[in-house]
Design a protein around this motif. Structure first.
Motif, mmCIF file in Angstrom:
data_model
loop_
_atom_site.group_PDB
_atom_site.id
_atom_site.type_symbol
_atom_site.label_atom_id
_atom_site.label_comp_id
_atom_site.label_asym_id
_atom_site.label_seq_id
_atom_site.Cartn_x
_atom_site.Cartn_y
_atom_site.Cartn_z
ATOM 1 N N ALA C 21 10.950 5.016 -0.560
ATOM 2 C CA ALA C 21 10.565 3.759 -1.191
ATOM 3 C C ALA C 21 9.356 3.969 -2.086
ATOM 4 O O ALA C 21 9.294 3.447 -3.208
ATOM 5 C CB ALA C 21 10.265 2.703 -0.129
ATOM 6 N N ALA C 22 8.401 4.772 -1.602
ATOM 7 C CA ALA C 22 7.200 5.029 -2.400
ATOM 8 C C ALA C 22 7.576 5.731 -3.707
ATOM 9 O O ALA C 22 7.145 5.327 -4.788
ATOM 10 C CB ALA C 22 6.212 5.880 -1.604
ATOM 11 N N VAL C 23 8.393 6.770 -3.604
ATOM 12 C CA VAL C 23 8.780 7.502 -4.810
ATOM 13 C C VAL C 23 9.585 6.592 -5.741
ATOM 14 O O VAL C 23 9.398 6.604 -6.960
ATOM 15 C CB VAL C 23 9.607 8.757 -4.458
ATOM 16 N N GLY C 24 10.484 5.787 -5.161
ATOM 17 C CA GLY C 24 11.304 4.881 -5.960
ATOM 18 C C GLY C 24 10.434 3.887 -6.716
ATOM 19 O O GLY C 24 10.653 3.624 -7.900
ATOM 20 N N GLY C 25 9.432 3.340 -6.027
ATOM 21 C CA GLY C 25 8.523 2.396 -6.669
ATOM 22 C C GLY C 25 7.768 3.060 -7.803
ATOM 23 O O GLY C 25 7.643 2.512 -8.905
ATOM 24 N N TYR C 26 7.317 4.290 -7.519
ATOM 25 C CA TYR C 26 6.580 5.046 -8.527
ATOM 26 C C TYR C 26 7.468 5.302 -9.741
ATOM 27 O O TYR C 26 7.059 5.093 -10.891
ATOM 28 C CB TYR C 26 6.113 6.358 -7.903
#
Lengths: 244, 269, 346
Positions: C21-26
């Motif tokens: 989720a963090a990478v996707g948001g980034y």
């Protein structure tokens, strides 16, 4: 009502790979005219239609829609006036459901919800597609897809309609209802097609394109009965005229 | 699975998701949340748990019956993806050999318990995922994700992906049919032909993207994909979610199955 | 190889979901900053392309078995890391929903394993530096091979780690590694070859396509990108490491806390609750757990519930089996009941 006028003046267009698709196109279409564009494969019909709303911009020459010359700046404005229906309805229907797709244009015009729903309702009603509204496009038949594609453009209530090969892949009944619909659209329209019977039926005027320029321009009845002209351009007499 | 089988399989699942039942009418957000809670609860059971997992079959069974989803279709799809979990779990009985129970004179090893547990969990989680899509249309799931806070950019292109899966699958199917018709045996199915096929498909795809972009521009696209969906959570949706949470909590924290068993034993005596 | 829900523990599943989720948001944020309008439809359609092309099989030379395209590497090369990561995530989401490949909790792991490595590790740190500005077909083949092998080795290794940390499988680390890595070496070589062949095919057939996409794609030069990526990767590895360490010391963090909650014993039968099974696993021969096992249990749809249970020794064990049988019977009854009720309606 000058805003329904279409004028091409010395329009040239060259694709980035060097193909010269249009070499000096000239014509003027006035309000309420319905014009057929015919010509062999690769003669430049689709390229011409893509100039109608600035998907392509002329390499040289001018295209005028209504009072506006087509430029990078005016094309957003022009897109509100000209509705283009592309050849392949699968490319035209890109949203996940029929409703979303027909609503796409009106929403981009910035209308409020009630207005959008009303527009969608009316447009789908015109093509007899109200019961399709919640379906995803890939569940539709070819005829239904093309009806919805038309609805998605009419929902924007364009002043001018441009259709690229609208009757391709339609069964005879769907083709009939398409013709009936086209006759009800009273603003200016341009139809590029190989279906010469459809052109003869719907358009009073016909322009023959060959090799990127206008070969002939005149009343459909006259042009579409000229066997030599048609055959020079890889076309043939409409079936309805062949028996005579 | 052959290409055609996969194509029609995914098409069938997609068609199921547009049915008109009570389950299909629930708000997609509620269904997504309920499914995630269910999955989480199921995998939170310790590795040797078997008995307590049994009541959780109520969830897929209810969804299948209320949503009018064919049981065999789902079971077949579950079986189809089972090899990996089985491959990894099948070693447990051989590696974890301590006896934990003797049933009818046959000693039961801890490993076979944990393998069985993996199988149960696998069936539960996979069928729950399949049933989510079978009872919620994909656009519904996407809008739920959007409303639950996923980036709109991601959701937009996910919707495009869904829209063009079917178109491109048909195109790919036509290409492979043309290949298979002329490749008599295996020679045409080699990697060189494959690469050219894929290359062709790729070029056509990019051209298609361009045409779609033009179609979008023609209808006033200016970088944002607008949507009118503004579904409200209804009382039934809340009731569904509450029931789900209670169901999960009761069967996660209380050993109901064994309670019922004891009760039955008591009655028999 | 797709990770599966059933093999995951909640801690590992959630950690990987959080990372994804963090990478996707980034990625979304980065992409949004400099997106070209035409990228969104292109991303979606290319996702559909990967999906459709995965359904076309080809014969792997010399083996007779068949393979297909994975896609992570080719997307990264064509679309750049951010868009490629999102497209890969979408493809895997659709697969998880429509083919149930892996499941929804394992989706976090799968996006990480098949999306993060090609887009954010291998592409910026291996592919780009090695390929430079070169358009030499031979070089593209060589670099793609190395990259795809790296991607698949990383992915396979992650599957091993995730499975072991979850603790549901008994496979020892070494054996598991020996099972996974060689298979994925072969898959990686093929993936690399196919990736390079497609790139080369497109470059020779329609060179303007690749240049066109490269021009419209939201990331330009790689210099600042590299810095960003390295910082990011270090961060990810550190957080990932800490979280996994935590996950491994409490492999069943959630269960552990649940037992604390429920440890008081709600039902009298629960005197030998689940807790001993977990904690006293080394001495498992020394006690009889309070749940049983019956042969029909792995086919819950069958109603045959009559294996000889007189042989069961522990009373609670019998209770478990009887209970399971009754519950299953009830569930089936409910199902059949509703179905026939509906049938009459229709």
């Amino acid at each position: 009502m000058s805003h329904h006028i279409i004028e091409f003046k010395d329009v040239f267009f060259r694709y980035p790979d060097g193909t010269e698709a249009l070499r000096g196109i000239n014509f003027r279409i006035t309000h309420g005219e319905s014009v057929g564009i015919v010509g062999a494969n690769g003669s430049g019909k689709s390229t011409l239609l893509q100039h109608m709303n600035g998907c392509l911009l002329p390499t040289s020459g001018t295209v005028t829609i209504g009072d506006l010359p087509l430029t990078r700046k005016t094309r957003q404005e022009i897109r509100r006036k000209v509705g283009i229906i592309f050849q392949n309805p699968d490319d035209q229907l890109f949203m996940p459901t029929v409703f979303d797709d027909v609503a796409f244009g009106p929403l981009n015009l910035g209308m409020d919800e009630a207005c959008v729903r009303e527009r969608v309702h009316r447009a789908l009603g015109m093509v007899h597609g109200l019961d399709l509204r919640d379906k995803p496009p890939h569940h539709l038949s070819g005829g239904q897809k093309s009806s919805v594609a038309i609805a998605s453009v009419i929902a924007m209530e364009p002043d001018i309609l441009a259709l690229d090969e609208p009757a391709a892949n339609l069964d005879p009944k769907s083709r009939r209802s398409l013709i009936a619909f086209l006759k009800t659209f009273t603003h200016s329209k341009m139809i590029a097609s190989h279906d010469l019977d459809l052109i003869l039926d719907v358009c009073e005027r016909c322009i023959v394109i060959g090799d990127g320029s206008v070969v002939a321009d005149g009343p459909s009845a006259k042009i579409l009965s000229n066997r030599t002209l048609l055959e020079e351009n890889n076309l043939e007499l409409p079936l309805s005229l062949q028996r005579c | 699975m052959t290409f055609d089988a996969q194509y029609f399989d995914i098409g069938r699942l997609d068609r199921l998701s547009y049915r008109d039942t009570f389950v299909h009418h629930l708000d997609p957000r509620v269904k997504v949340i309920a499914t995630m809670l269910f999955l989480f609860t199921v995998i939170s059971f310790p590795k040797y748990e078997v008995v307590a997992l049994v009541p959780f079959f109520l969830f897929p069974v209810l969804l299948m019956t209320l949503g009018e989803i064919p049981v065999r279709f789902i079971l077949r799809k579950v079986l189809l993806v089972s090899p990996f979990a089985i491959l990894i779990g099948v070693f447990n009985p051989f590696l974890d050999t301590g006896t934990v129970a003797i049933i009818a004179g046959i000693p039961i090893s801890a490993g076979s318990l944990s393998f069985l547990s993996i199988l149960l969990k696998f069936t539960l989680t996979i069928s729950a995922a399949l049933l989510l899509i079978a009872t919620t249309s994909f656009p519904g799931v996407c809008h739920a994700l959007r409303r639950l806070g996923l980036p709109s950019l991601f959701v937009s292109q996910l919707l495009f992906l869904y829209r063009y899966i079917f178109v491109l699958m048909e195109e790919a199917m036509r290409i492979t049919r043309a290949r298979d018709m002329r490749s008599f045996g295996t020679r045409g199915a080699g990697i060189k032909v494959f690469v050219r096929l894929i290359g062709t498909l790729f070029v056509r795809t990019v051209d298609r993207a361009e045409r779609i972009y033009y179609a979008m521009l023609s209808r006033g696209f200016q970088g944002d994909i607008p949507s009118l969906r503004r579904a409200r959570i209804a009382v039934t949706d809340l009731a569904y979610l509450t029931a789900m949470v209670m169901f999960l909590a009761v069967f996660r924290f209380y050993r109901v199955t064994e309670g019922i068993g004891c009760l039955a034993q008591g009655l028999l005596r | 190889m797709h990770m599966a829900d059933a093999l995951l523990s909640p801690a590992v599943g959630m950690t990987l979901w959080a990372g994804t989720a963090a990478v996707g948001g980034y990625a979304s944020k980065k992409l949004k900053e400099r997106i070209d309008d035409r990228t969104i439809p292109l991303m979606g359609v290319l996702g559909a392309f990967i999906f459709a092309s995965q359904m076309i099989n080809f014969t792997i030379p010399g083996t007779g078995s068949s393979g297909h395209l994975g896609g992570g590497m080719i997307l990264a090369i064509i679309l750049g890391p951010h868009a490629a990561f999102l497209v890969m995530a979408s493809v895997l989401t659709v697969q998880a929903l429509f083919f149930a490949d892996g499941g929804l909790l394992a989706l976090g792991c799968n996006i990480w394993n098949l999306g993060f490595y090609p887009c954010y590790l291998v592409y910026p740190l291996l592919y780009k530096p090695l390929i430079g500005e070169s358009q030499n077909p031979g070089r593209i083949v060589a670099v793609s091979l190395v990259s795809a092998v790296a991607v698949l080795q990383l992915g396979a290794f992650s599957v091993v780690l995730e499975t072991l940390l979850s603790g549901k499988s008994e496979l020892p680390f070494g054996a598991f590694l020996l099972l996974m890595q060689p298979i994925h070496l072969a898959i990686g070589i093929i993936e690399g070859f196919v990736t390079a062949a497609i790139i080369n095919h497109v470059r020779s057939a329609r060179p303007e396509i690749l240049d066109g996409i490269a021009a419209s794609r939201p990331l330009g030069a790689g210099i600042s990108l590299k810095k960003v990526m390295i910082t990011f990767v270090v961060l990810a590895v550190v957080t990932g490491g800490v979280l996994s360490w935590f996950a491994s010391t409490h492999p069943n963090g959630l269960e552990w806390s649940i037992e604390k909650v429920t440890g008081k014993g709600e039902l009298p039968e629960q005197e030998h609750g689940t807790a001993p099974v977990l904690k006293g696993i080394q001495e498992k021969t020394a006690f009889l757990p309070d749940y049983g096992f019956k042969p029909a249990g792995n086919e819950p749809k069958k109603e045959k519930m009559a294996p000889a249970w007189p042989g069961i020794e522990a009373g609670t064990s019998a209770a478990g089996i009887i209970g399971a049988a009754i519950v299953l019977g009830l569930i089936l009854l409910i199902g059949v009941g509703i179905r026939s009720f509906r049938g009459r309606d229709a």
